[in-house]
Design an enzyme around this catalytic site. Sequence first.
Site, mmCIF file in Angstrom:
data_model
loop_
_atom_site.group_PDB
_atom_site.id
_atom_site.type_symbol
_atom_site.label_atom_id
_atom_site.label_comp_id
_atom_site.label_asym_id
_atom_site.label_seq_id
_atom_site.Cartn_x
_atom_site.Cartn_y
_atom_site.Cartn_z
ATOM 1 N N GLY A 189 -10.321 -9.362 -1.080
ATOM 2 C CA GLY A 189 -8.998 -10.215 -0.495
ATOM 3 C C GLY A 189 -8.863 -11.367 -0.950
ATOM 4 O O GLY A 189 -7.586 -11.810 -1.341
ATOM 5 N N ARG A 208 0.829 -1.231 0.106
ATOM 6 C CA ARG A 208 -0.075 -0.031 0.038
ATOM 7 C C ARG A 208 0.801 1.323 0.002
ATOM 8 O O ARG A 208 0.630 2.202 -0.665
ATOM 9 C CB ARG A 208 -0.930 -0.104 1.226
ATOM 10 N N LYS A 242 -20.350 -17.812 -0.210
ATOM 11 C CA LYS A 242 -21.950 -17.620 0.097
ATOM 12 C C LYS A 242 -22.659 -16.486 -0.772
ATOM 13 O O LYS A 242 -22.150 -15.541 -1.387
ATOM 14 C CB LYS A 242 -22.306 -16.977 1.415
ATOM 15 N N GLY A 277 -13.516 -3.752 0.550
ATOM 16 C CA GLY A 277 -15.070 -3.296 0.865
ATOM 17 C C GLY A 277 -15.527 -2.310 -0.148
ATOM 18 O O GLY A 277 -16.356 -2.318 -1.021
HETATM 19 P P1 AMP Z 1 -15.662 -14.916 -0.222
HETATM 20 O O1 AMP Z 1 -14.821 -14.329 0.810
HETATM 21 O O2 AMP Z 1 -17.141 -15.232 -0.265
HETATM 22 O O3 AMP Z 1 -14.995 -14.610 -1.505
HETATM 23 O O4 AMP Z 1 -15.313 -16.393 -0.127
HETATM 24 C C1 AMP Z 1 -14.223 -16.851 -0.267
HETATM 25 C C2 AMP Z 1 -14.113 -18.260 0.485
HETATM 26 O O5 AMP Z 1 -15.015 -19.235 -0.273
HETATM 27 C C3 AMP Z 1 -12.737 -19.092 0.288
HETATM 28 O O6 AMP Z 1 -12.327 -18.866 1.677
HETATM 29 C C4 AMP Z 1 -12.998 -20.279 -0.271
HETATM 30 O O7 AMP Z 1 -12.449 -21.448 0.340
HETATM 31 C C5 AMP Z 1 -14.532 -20.533 0.049
HETATM 32 N N1 AMP Z 1 -15.253 -21.322 -1.045
HETATM 33 C C6 AMP Z 1 -15.256 -21.306 -2.388
HETATM 34 N N2 AMP Z 1 -15.748 -22.372 -2.801
HETATM 35 C C7 AMP Z 1 -16.114 -23.050 -1.837
HETATM 36 C C8 AMP Z 1 -16.905 -24.361 -1.878
HETATM 37 N N3 AMP Z 1 -17.467 -25.050 -2.972
HETATM 38 N N4 AMP Z 1 -17.190 -25.092 -0.593
HETATM 39 C C9 AMP Z 1 -16.903 -24.271 0.448
HETATM 40 N N5 AMP Z 1 -16.086 -23.067 0.438
HETATM 41 C C10 AMP Z 1 -15.861 -22.691 -0.733
#
Ligand code: AMP
Length: 400
Positions: A355, A38, A198, A378
């Site tokens: 991230g 940064r 999610k 964010g």
């Molecule tokens: P996000 O912060 O929402 O971008 O989520 C990232 C996280 O999603 C990472 O830690 C991945 O390990 C997890 N992830 C991605 N695909 C899967 C999956 N099929 N099952 C469980 N976790 C997942």
Amino acid sequence: MKKSFRTLDDVDVKGKRVLLRVDLNVPMEDGHVSDATRLERIAPTIGEISGKGGKVILLAHFGRPKGRDPSQSLKPVAAALALVIGKPVAFAEDCVGDVAARAVGAMQDGDILCLENTRFHKEEEKNDPAFVAELAKLGDIWVNDAFSAAHRAHASTEGLGHKLPAYAGRTMQTELDALGKALDAPTHPVIAIVGGAKVSSKIDLLENLVTKVDALVIGGGMANTFLHAQGVGVGKSLAEKDLAATALRIIAKAETANCAIILPVDAIVATHFAANAPSRAYGLDAIPADGMILDVGPQSTARIHAAIDDAATLVWNGPLGAFEMSPFDRGTMVAARHAAERTKANKLISVAGGGDTVAALNQAGVSGDFSYVSTAGGAFLEWMEGKPLPGVEVLKAKGA
Ligand code: AMP
């Protein structure tokens, strides 16, 4: 192209006191900066203003202190910044009041001064008008170079823009230019890749993207929610079954907007959530009831590969699988490397952020090969959601 915001090209900074909002929220270990990325990013703006004879007065927050807290001081960060830019950086123990005024009063043209953590004052996050006025007394103009804080309407990230002539710094300018090319005025076809854990954290983002892009690849855990909504048995996989209606609504919205939704057609299924857990590829009609989907399968990977080939612009947020655990990083790594190759061959403009996405691109060794990788968590997500960012909007409103 005419810019919708003012930049350092629009102001003569010589002799001016420049309040420069930067991102100094660097990772620290044992009182030392452990990653100076940064600081390197803001170095060009600081160097340019100082080189042109402006007085550079740095404003930034650090961490989430509740009041004055020596463990959250910017002093060690200012020392690390001096090493990165190869120039002295003075430090004032407060960002307002006599201490700050005396430090600013002692500056010569070209000098650089870092003021203490703005969040030592609770008025910063409240965007308190009296606090904004106190800060504004210290400067002639305000330059915002902190895109990563632009989703917050705080005193130093937004309030000052109403009080002083406001400009984008070079880092902010580069980020806005890159993001503009990705979604605001992109070269079509545009593809978005959205993955991650999610759906619930990315509903707004998906709803915005389907109205802007030509194709949307959905991967990661969130794809399971979509597959479940379409009647696919996803076994023990992470899935938000209560969001089935939301998933179907997003699919319907995409159809209306002529956005192709590209969901997995097969999956890598493991017995449990752990690195090197026994796993194999399954078609969607055969996911075992006790299995967990941890990555997109080989046929899905090939489809994503082809979709990247068809695109002129790519926007990416979120991994396609549980990329932190081998071998469930494969889908993400293959897509990242292919996007990087297409970018290097001048066939693709590629913008990624968030991230986990930055971590995944680093893991693939391709961060430097994308057109732009945003480290602003964010703010990048809110931009992908199509939300106006207060710290950017204010740059459009006010100039010299
Ligand atoms: P996000 O912060 O929402 O971008 O989520 C990232 C996280 O999603 C990472 O830690 C991945 O390990 C997890 N992830 C991605 N695909 C899967 C999956 N099929 N099952 C469980 N976790 C997942």
